[in-house]
Write a protein that holds these residues in place. Structure first.
Motif, PDB file in Angstrom:
ATOM      1  N   MET A   1       0.838  -1.180   0.000  1.00 34.16           N
ATOM      2  CA  MET A   1       0.000   0.000   0.000  1.00 34.16           C
ATOM      3  C   MET A   1       0.885   1.247   0.000  1.00 34.16           C
ATOM      4  SD  MET A   1      -2.945   0.931   2.703  1.00 34.16           S
ATOM      5  CE  MET A   1      -4.065   2.242   2.382  1.00 34.16           C
ATOM      6  N   ALA A   2       0.534   2.193  -0.832  1.00 35.41           N
ATOM      7  CA  ALA A   2       1.321   3.418  -0.947  1.00 35.41           C
ATOM      8  C   ALA A   2       1.135   4.306   0.285  1.00 35.41           C
ATOM      9  CB  ALA A   2       0.903   4.182  -2.193  1.00 35.41           C
ATOM     10  N   LYS A   3       2.173   5.057   0.588  1.00 36.06           N
ATOM     11  CA  LYS A   3       2.081   5.997   1.705  1.00 36.06           C
ATOM     12  C   LYS A   3       1.052   7.071   1.377  1.00 36.06           C
ATOM     13  CE  LYS A   3       6.612   5.942   3.833  1.00 36.06           C
ATOM     14  NZ  LYS A   3       7.715   6.798   4.237  1.00 36.06           N
ATOM     15  N   PRO A   4       0.360   7.606   2.383  1.00 32.84           N
ATOM     16  CA  PRO A   4      -0.597   8.684   2.108  1.00 32.84           C
ATOM     17  C   PRO A   4       0.132   9.943   1.631  1.00 32.84           C
ATOM     18  CG  PRO A   4      -0.421   8.272   4.469  1.00 32.84           C
ATOM     19  CD  PRO A   4       0.397   7.232   3.780  1.00 32.84           C
ATOM     20  N   LEU A   5      -0.594  10.775   0.907  1.00 34.81           N
ATOM     21  CA  LEU A   5      -0.064  12.035   0.395  1.00 34.81           C
ATOM     22  C   LEU A   5      -0.877  13.169   0.991  1.00 34.81           C
ATOM     23  CD1 LEU A   5       1.899  13.475  -1.574  1.00 34.81           C
ATOM     24  CD2 LEU A   5       0.116  13.247  -3.315  1.00 34.81           C
ATOM     25  N   TYR A   6      -0.198  14.174   1.532  1.00 32.90           N
ATOM     26  CA  TYR A   6      -0.862  15.299   2.180  1.00 32.90           C
ATOM     27  C   TYR A   6      -0.521  16.601   1.459  1.00 32.90           C
ATOM     28  CZ  TYR A   6      -1.314  11.967   5.996  1.00 32.90           C
ATOM     29  OH  TYR A   6      -1.594  10.862   6.739  1.00 32.90           O
ATOM     30  N   LYS A   7      -1.524  17.459   1.339  1.00 33.60           N
ATOM     31  CA  LYS A   7      -1.318  18.828   0.859  1.00 33.60           C
ATOM     32  C   LYS A   7      -1.345  19.706   2.105  1.00 33.60           C
ATOM     33  CE  LYS A   7      -3.407  22.439  -1.963  1.00 33.60           C
ATOM     34  NZ  LYS A   7      -4.578  22.771  -2.804  1.00 33.60           N
ATOM     35  N   VAL A   8      -0.244  20.404   2.362  1.00 28.64           N
ATOM     36  CA  VAL A   8      -0.105  21.234   3.553  1.00 28.64           C
ATOM     37  C   VAL A   8      -0.073  22.692   3.112  1.00 28.64           C
ATOM     38  CG1 VAL A   8       1.312  21.740   5.575  1.00 28.64           C
ATOM     39  CG2 VAL A   8       1.219  19.407   4.665  1.00 28.64           C
ATOM     40  N   THR A   9      -1.002  23.487   3.640  1.00 23.11           N
ATOM     41  CA  THR A   9      -1.085  24.906   3.330  1.00 23.11           C
ATOM     42  C   THR A   9      -0.741  25.680   4.600  1.00 23.11           C
ATOM     43  OG1 THR A   9      -2.872  24.419   1.775  1.00 23.11           O
ATOM     44  CG2 THR A   9      -2.586  26.724   2.408  1.00 23.11           C
ATOM     45  N   PHE A  10       0.251  26.598   4.496  1.00 27.84           N
ATOM     46  CA  PHE A  10       0.675  27.337   5.682  1.00 27.84           C
ATOM     47  C   PHE A  10       1.172  28.728   5.309  1.00 27.84           C
ATOM     48  CE2 PHE A  10       4.336  25.043   4.106  1.00 27.84           C
ATOM     49  CZ  PHE A  10       5.404  25.909   4.265  1.00 27.84           C
ATOM     50  N   PHE A  11       1.155  29.644   6.317  1.00 26.19           N
ATOM     51  CA  PHE A  11       1.673  31.001   6.157  1.00 26.19           C
ATOM     52  C   PHE A  11       3.171  31.002   6.414  1.00 26.19           C
ATOM     53  CE2 PHE A  11      -2.696  32.268   7.306  1.00 26.19           C
ATOM     54  CZ  PHE A  11      -2.942  33.148   6.266  1.00 26.19           C
ATOM     55  N   ASN A  12       3.902  31.782   5.597  1.00 30.44           N
ATOM     56  CA  ASN A  12       5.332  31.967   5.807  1.00 30.44           C
ATOM     57  C   ASN A  12       5.731  33.296   5.193  1.00 30.44           C
ATOM     58  OD1 ASN A  12       8.059  31.407   6.447  1.00 30.44           O
ATOM     59  ND2 ASN A  12       8.394  30.615   4.394  1.00 30.44           N
ATOM     60  N   ALA A  13       6.217  34.219   6.003  1.00 29.15           N
ATOM     61  CA  ALA A  13       6.734  35.511   5.542  1.00 29.15           C
ATOM     62  C   ALA A  13       5.731  36.253   4.653  1.00 29.15           C
ATOM     63  CB  ALA A  13       8.062  35.324   4.822  1.00 29.15           C
ATOM     64  N   GLY A  14       4.473  36.326   5.070  1.00 28.52           N
ATOM     65  CA  GLY A  14       3.465  37.081   4.333  1.00 28.52           C
ATOM     66  C   GLY A  14       2.942  36.384   3.086  1.00 28.52           C
ATOM     67  N   LYS A  15       3.296  35.127   2.912  1.00 26.90           N
ATOM     68  CA  LYS A  15       2.838  34.365   1.752  1.00 26.90           C
ATOM     69  C   LYS A  15       2.210  33.062   2.226  1.00 26.90           C
ATOM     70  CE  LYS A  15       6.312  36.231  -1.362  1.00 26.90           C
ATOM     71  NZ  LYS A  15       6.801  37.231  -0.459  1.00 26.90           N
ATOM     72  N   ILE A  16       1.382  32.478   1.377  1.00 23.15           N
ATOM     73  CA  ILE A  16       0.779  31.191   1.667  1.00 23.15           C
ATOM     74  C   ILE A  16       1.472  30.146   0.801  1.00 23.15           C
ATOM     75  CG2 ILE A  16      -1.331  29.816   1.580  1.00 23.15           C
ATOM     76  CD1 ILE A  16      -2.882  32.440   1.949  1.00 23.15           C
ATOM     77  N   TYR A  17       2.043  29.149   1.439  1.00 18.65           N
ATOM     78  CA  TYR A  17       2.732  28.064   0.750  1.00 18.65           C
ATOM     79  C   TYR A  17       1.822  26.846   0.686  1.00 18.65           C
ATOM     80  CZ  TYR A  17       7.368  30.271   0.979  1.00 18.65           C
ATOM     81  OH  TYR A  17       8.438  31.102   0.804  1.00 18.65           O
ATOM     82  N   GLU A  18       1.833  26.165  -0.453  1.00 16.70           N
ATOM     83  CA  GLU A  18       1.128  24.896  -0.611  1.00 16.70           C
ATOM     84  C   GLU A  18       2.156  23.852  -1.022  1.00 16.70           C
ATOM     85  OE1 GLU A  18      -1.888  25.667  -3.525  1.00 16.70           O
ATOM     86  OE2 GLU A  18      -3.012  26.961  -2.176  1.00 16.70           O
ATOM     87  N   LEU A  19       2.428  22.920  -0.120  1.00 16.15           N
ATOM     88  CA  LEU A  19       3.418  21.875  -0.355  1.00 16.15           C
ATOM     89  C   LEU A  19       2.766  20.507  -0.222  1.00 16.15           C
ATOM     90  CD1 LEU A  19       6.447  23.051   1.822  1.00 16.15           C
ATOM     91  CD2 LEU A  19       6.205  23.234  -0.643  1.00 16.15           C
ATOM     92  N   TYR A  20       3.410  19.505  -0.782  1.00 18.37           N
ATOM     93  CA  TYR A  20       2.948  18.126  -0.658  1.00 18.37           C
ATOM     94  C   TYR A  20       3.988  17.339   0.121  1.00 18.37           C
ATOM     95  CZ  TYR A  20      -0.737  19.231  -3.892  1.00 18.37           C
ATOM     96  OH  TYR A  20      -1.853  19.788  -4.461  1.00 18.37           O
TER      97      TYR A  20
END
Length: 106
Positions: A1-20
């Motif tokens: 079974m494949a590992k789960p994949l998460y989309k993480v949205t967070f604030f950093n230095a006045g910007k919003i980052y979307e990472l996996y």
């Protein structure tokens, strides 16, 4: 079974980052969330996403992110990786460094 994949949205230095990432959980540091095994597209072709490239450069060599809980907007478990992004916190517009165009001759 494949590992789960998460989309993480967070604030950093006045910007919003979307990472996996493949791993998200409670950090051993009080008040932080641990985000590990970041996932980036590996493009060998001619077309390269400048935002993905910028994020890959910014987080190169990062094994685990310890993000303050109050900076996290959302964590989603997803089936497929989408496009990573950096957005302006006020307008929501993507922050992309455009490819430099040559100056027009006078």
């Amino acid at each position: 079974m494949a590992k789960p994949l998460y989309k993480v949205t967070f604030f950093n230095a006045g910007k919003i980052y979307e990472l996996y990432a493949r791993r998200v959980g409670a950090s051993s540091l009080w008040g932080f969330t641990e985000v590990g095994e970041l996932v980036f597209d590996v493009n060998e072709g001619v077309v390269i996403d400048p935002t993905e490239e910028r994020l890959r450069d910014e987080f190169a060599g990062t094994r685990v992110l310890h993000l303050p809980m109050q900076s996290i907007v959302r964590v989603e478990e997803v089936d497929h990786k989408g496009q990573s992004a950096i957005r302006d916190a006020q307008s929501g517009e993507k922050v992309v460094t455009p490819f430099p165009m040559p100056a027009k001759p006078r």
